[in-house]
Motif scaffolding. Structure first.
Motif, PDB file in Angstrom:
ATOM      1  N   ILE A  13      -3.683  -6.380  -5.195  1.00 14.19           N
ATOM      2  CA  ILE A  13      -4.069  -5.072  -4.671  1.00 14.19           C
ATOM      3  C   ILE A  13      -2.805  -4.302  -4.315  1.00 14.19           C
ATOM      4  CG2 ILE A  13      -5.212  -3.867  -2.760  1.00 14.19           C
ATOM      5  CD1 ILE A  13      -7.202  -6.202  -2.643  1.00 14.19           C
ATOM      6  N   TYR A  14      -2.745  -3.057  -4.763  1.00 15.42           N
ATOM      7  CA  TYR A  14      -1.648  -2.165  -4.388  1.00 15.42           C
ATOM      8  C   TYR A  14      -2.158  -1.176  -3.347  1.00 15.42           C
ATOM      9  CZ  TYR A  14       0.816  -3.897  -8.521  1.00 15.42           C
ATOM     10  OH  TYR A  14       1.429  -4.692  -9.450  1.00 15.42           O
ATOM     11  N   GLN A  15      -1.350  -0.952  -2.326  1.00 16.53           N
ATOM     12  CA  GLN A  15      -1.719  -0.023  -1.259  1.00 16.53           C
ATOM     13  C   GLN A  15      -0.676   1.084  -1.185  1.00 16.53           C
ATOM     14  OE1 GLN A  15      -4.296  -1.152   1.279  1.00 16.53           O
ATOM     15  NE2 GLN A  15      -4.372   0.973   1.997  1.00 16.53           N
ATOM     16  N   THR A  16      -1.106   2.316  -1.323  1.00 12.20           N
ATOM     17  CA  THR A  16      -0.228   3.472  -1.160  1.00 12.20           C
ATOM     18  C   THR A  16      -0.850   4.388  -0.117  1.00 12.20           C
ATOM     19  OG1 THR A  16       0.383   3.331  -3.502  1.00 12.20           O
ATOM     20  CG2 THR A  16       0.978   5.342  -2.345  1.00 12.20           C
ATOM     21  N   GLY A  17      -0.295   4.346   1.087  1.00 14.77           N
ATOM     22  CA  GLY A  17      -0.890   5.110   2.177  1.00 14.77           C
ATOM     23  C   GLY A  17      -2.306   4.629   2.439  1.00 14.77           C
ATOM     24  N   THR A  20      -6.134   2.396  -1.846  1.00 19.53           N
ATOM     25  CA  THR A  20      -6.085   0.998  -2.281  1.00 19.53           C
ATOM     26  C   THR A  20      -6.495   0.910  -3.743  1.00 19.53           C
ATOM     27  OG1 THR A  20      -6.599   0.171  -0.077  1.00 19.53           O
ATOM     28  CG2 THR A  20      -7.011  -1.324  -1.899  1.00 19.53           C
ATOM     29  N   TYR A  21      -5.684   0.180  -4.526  1.00 19.71           N
ATOM     30  CA  TYR A  21      -5.994   0.014  -5.950  1.00 19.71           C
ATOM     31  C   TYR A  21      -5.994  -1.464  -6.284  1.00 19.71           C
ATOM     32  CZ  TYR A  21      -5.299  -0.127 -11.009  1.00 19.71           C
ATOM     33  OH  TYR A  21      -5.409  -0.410 -12.335  1.00 19.71           O
ATOM     34  N   GLU A  22      -7.126  -1.950  -6.776  1.00 22.69           N
ATOM     35  CA  GLU A  22      -7.241  -3.358  -7.161  1.00 22.69           C
ATOM     36  C   GLU A  22      -6.867  -3.483  -8.637  1.00 22.69           C
ATOM     37  OE1 GLU A  22     -10.322  -6.912  -6.198  1.00 22.69           O
ATOM     38  OE2 GLU A  22     -11.167  -5.213  -7.308  1.00 22.69           O
ATOM     39  N   ALA A  23      -5.634  -3.969  -8.890  1.00 25.78           N
ATOM     40  CA  ALA A  23      -5.137  -4.070 -10.265  1.00 25.78           C
ATOM     41  C   ALA A  23      -5.675  -5.305 -10.972  1.00 25.78           C
ATOM     42  CB  ALA A  23      -3.610  -4.098 -10.267  1.00 25.78           C
ATOM     43  N   LEU A  24      -5.835  -6.400 -10.227  1.00 27.18           N
ATOM     44  CA  LEU A  24      -6.364  -7.648 -10.780  1.00 27.18           C
ATOM     45  C   LEU A  24      -7.303  -8.291  -9.777  1.00 27.18           C
ATOM     46  CD1 LEU A  24      -3.249  -9.462 -12.364  1.00 27.18           C
ATOM     47  CD2 LEU A  24      -5.104  -8.352 -13.619  1.00 27.18           C
ATOM     48  N   HIS A  25      -8.300  -9.002 -10.283  1.00 25.29           N
ATOM     49  CA  HIS A  25      -9.193  -9.752  -9.389  1.00 25.29           C
ATOM     50  C   HIS A  25      -9.741 -10.980 -10.119  1.00 25.29           C
ATOM     51  CE1 HIS A  25     -12.967  -8.379 -11.372  1.00 25.29           C
ATOM     52  NE2 HIS A  25     -12.261  -7.295 -11.623  1.00 25.29           N
ATOM     53  N   ASP A  26      -9.857 -12.057  -9.388  1.00 25.87           N
ATOM     54  CA  ASP A  26     -10.503 -13.283  -9.886  1.00 25.87           C
ATOM     55  C   ASP A  26      -9.954 -13.745 -11.238  1.00 25.87           C
ATOM     56  OD1 ASP A  26     -12.272 -13.240  -7.668  1.00 25.87           O
ATOM     57  OD2 ASP A  26     -13.533 -11.779  -8.705  1.00 25.87           O
ATOM     58  N   GLY A  46      -4.734  -4.160 -16.745  1.00 25.90           N
ATOM     59  CA  GLY A  46      -4.098  -5.123 -15.847  1.00 25.90           C
ATOM     60  C   GLY A  46      -3.112  -6.039 -16.541  1.00 25.90           C
ATOM     61  N   LYS A  47      -2.794  -5.751 -17.806  1.00 21.60           N
ATOM     62  CA  LYS A  47      -1.901  -6.620 -18.575  1.00 21.60           C
ATOM     63  C   LYS A  47      -0.510  -6.707 -17.948  1.00 21.60           C
ATOM     64  CE  LYS A  47      -2.008  -4.483 -22.556  1.00 21.60           C
ATOM     65  NZ  LYS A  47      -2.706  -3.256 -22.116  1.00 21.60           N
ATOM     66  N   SER A  48       0.061  -5.559 -17.625  1.00 25.57           N
ATOM     67  CA  SER A  48       1.421  -5.544 -17.086  1.00 25.57           C
ATOM     68  C   SER A  48       1.476  -6.190 -15.712  1.00 25.57           C
ATOM     69  CB  SER A  48       1.952  -4.105 -17.019  1.00 25.57           C
ATOM     70  OG  SER A  48       2.129  -3.584 -18.319  1.00 25.57           O
ATOM     71  N   THR A  49       0.445  -5.988 -14.914  1.00 26.38           N
ATOM     72  CA  THR A  49       0.386  -6.640 -13.598  1.00 26.38           C
ATOM     73  C   THR A  49       0.350  -8.152 -13.764  1.00 26.38           C
ATOM     74  OG1 THR A  49      -0.799  -4.748 -12.655  1.00 26.38           O
ATOM     75  CG2 THR A  49      -0.902  -6.822 -11.439  1.00 26.38           C
ATOM     76  N   LEU A  50      -0.429  -8.611 -14.722  1.00 26.19           N
ATOM     77  CA  LEU A  50      -0.504 -10.044 -15.003  1.00 26.19           C
ATOM     78  C   LEU A  50       0.854 -10.581 -15.420  1.00 26.19           C
ATOM     79  CD1 LEU A  50      -2.185 -12.598 -15.311  1.00 26.19           C
ATOM     80  CD2 LEU A  50      -2.951 -11.785 -17.542  1.00 26.19           C
ATOM     81  N   ALA A  60       1.207 -12.097  -5.756  1.00 27.00           N
ATOM     82  CA  ALA A  60      -0.253 -12.008  -5.725  1.00 27.00           C
ATOM     83  C   ALA A  60      -0.735 -11.682  -4.318  1.00 27.00           C
ATOM     84  CB  ALA A  60      -0.867 -13.320  -6.207  1.00 27.00           C
ATOM     85  N   THR A  61      -1.835 -10.953  -4.234  1.00 28.16           N
ATOM     86  CA  THR A  61      -2.451 -10.652  -2.945  1.00 28.16           C
ATOM     87  C   THR A  61      -3.370 -11.786  -2.517  1.00 28.16           C
ATOM     88  OG1 THR A  61      -2.414  -8.312  -3.580  1.00 28.16           O
ATOM     89  CG2 THR A  61      -3.749  -8.900  -1.684  1.00 28.16           C
ATOM     90  N   SER A  62      -3.986 -12.436  -3.505  1.00 23.96           N
ATOM     91  CA  SER A  62      -4.902 -13.543  -3.202  1.00 23.96           C
ATOM     92  C   SER A  62      -4.847 -14.564  -4.328  1.00 23.96           C
ATOM     93  CB  SER A  62      -6.334 -13.019  -3.044  1.00 23.96           C
ATOM     94  OG  SER A  62      -6.754 -12.347  -4.223  1.00 23.96           O
ATOM     95  N   GLY A  63      -5.349 -15.771  -4.039  1.00 25.51           N
ATOM     96  CA  GLY A  63      -5.363 -16.836  -5.024  1.00 25.51           C
ATOM     97  C   GLY A  63      -4.051 -17.608  -5.065  1.00 25.51           C
ATOM     98  N   ARG A  64      -3.965 -18.519  -6.014  1.00 18.17           N
ATOM     99  CA  ARG A  64      -2.786 -19.373  -6.154  1.00 18.17           C
ATOM    100  C   ARG A  64      -2.247 -19.295  -7.583  1.00 18.17           C
ATOM    101  NH1 ARG A  64      -4.038 -24.950  -5.753  1.00 18.17           N
ATOM    102  NH2 ARG A  64      -2.073 -25.495  -4.778  1.00 18.17           N
ATOM    103  N   ILE A  65      -0.899 -19.324  -7.697  1.00 15.77           N
ATOM    104  CA  ILE A  65      -0.235 -19.431  -8.990  1.00 15.77           C
ATOM    105  C   ILE A  65       0.634 -20.676  -8.954  1.00 15.77           C
ATOM    106  CG2 ILE A  65       1.329 -18.361 -10.659  1.00 15.77           C
ATOM    107  CD1 ILE A  65       0.578 -15.642  -9.454  1.00 15.77           C
ATOM    108  N   ILE A  66       0.368 -21.604  -9.863  1.00 16.21           N
ATOM    109  CA  ILE A  66       1.118 -22.861  -9.935  1.00 16.21           C
ATOM    110  C   ILE A  66       2.036 -22.794 -11.151  1.00 16.21           C
ATOM    111  CG2 ILE A  66       0.969 -25.389  -9.960  1.00 16.21           C
ATOM    112  CD1 ILE A  66      -0.477 -24.061  -7.594  1.00 16.21           C
TER     113      ILE A  66
END
Length: 234
Positions: A13-17, A20-26, A46-50, A60-66
């Motif tokens: 999630i990106y926050q500007t002021g 709120t913009y959810e770029a990726l989820h789940d 969401g390709k570039s965010t990934l 990442a805002t949430s979840g895990r990256i291994i």
């Protein structure tokens, strides 16, 4: 081949002021060691965010990256910087070469930044540019400049090679040559190569195709018999 990267319910999630913009989820995704993975999707999917999360360029805002046997999402800024420096090579659509440096010096630059690298000549040989070691970017074609940027990324011998529209600025034949070099990194040198592109044709050379839509991974396909890059009907 074992897993190199695992995404578990990853969100960004990106926050500007107050916006709120959810770029990726789940996002759930596994990329194996030595795979050539193509990430496809429309603009804004969401390709570039990934890709940024894969390379530790964003958190990442949430979840895990291994990554390997470590949890990337638990790294502090110092450890994340080390990860980017040592484990990840990035190739962009535009070559980001230093115009006042020769081909050799552009590759050698990684060492100037304190990163241990292979002999720059060996890296240039891998992309077929040993004879251009004394040339400046302005003296080379777009395809040659992109190959220099690939050599620079390869020189530090990263475990993960990330490519953001690597043929986007190239003509068809030159694009094939660049794609072949990247394919060989996976096939011959067992590098894990992840490529973001809008060109659905590239799916034919991949081991795995990840389809991204509306900020999440919509589908993952394994390619039974990937084509050779030179055989693409561009």
């Amino acid at each position: 081949m074992g897993a190199l990267i695992v995404f578990e319910n990853v969100g960004k999630i990106y926050q500007t002021g107050s916006i709120t913009y959810e770029a990726l989820h789940d996002v759930n995704l596994t990329i194996d060691e030595g795979e050539l993975v193509v990430i496809l999707g429309p603009s804004g999917a969401g390709k570039s965010t990934l890709l940024n999360l894969l390379g530790g360029l964003d958190a990442a805002t949430s979840g895990r990256i291994i990554f390997g046997d470590e949890e990337l999402t638990s790294f502090d800024d110092t450890r994340l910087g080390k990860f980017r420096a040592l484990d990840v090579g990035i190739i962009f659509q535009f070559y980001n070469l230093v115009p006042t440096l020769t081909t050799y010096e552009n590759v050698e630059l990684m060492e100037e930044l304190g990163i241990s690298i292979m002999d720059p000549m060996k890296a240039l040989e891998m992309v077929g540019l040993a004879d251009k070691k004394d040339s400046f970017p302005s003296q080379m074609s777009g395809g040659q400049q992109q190959r220099v940027s690939i050599a620079r990324a390869l020189a530090k011998q990263p475990r993960l090679l990330l490519c953001d529209e690597p043929t986007g600025a190239l003509d068809t034949n030159t694009g094939r040559e660049v794609l072949k070099i990247l394919q060989d990194q996976s096939r011959i040198y067992n590098k894990t190569v992840v490529m973001v592109t809008h060109n659905a044709l590239f799916a034919e050379v991949a081991d795995k195709v990840v389809y991204v839509k509306n900020g999440t991974v919509e589908n993952i396909e394994m390619v039974g018999s990937p084509k050779d890059a030179y055989d693409l009907d561009w």
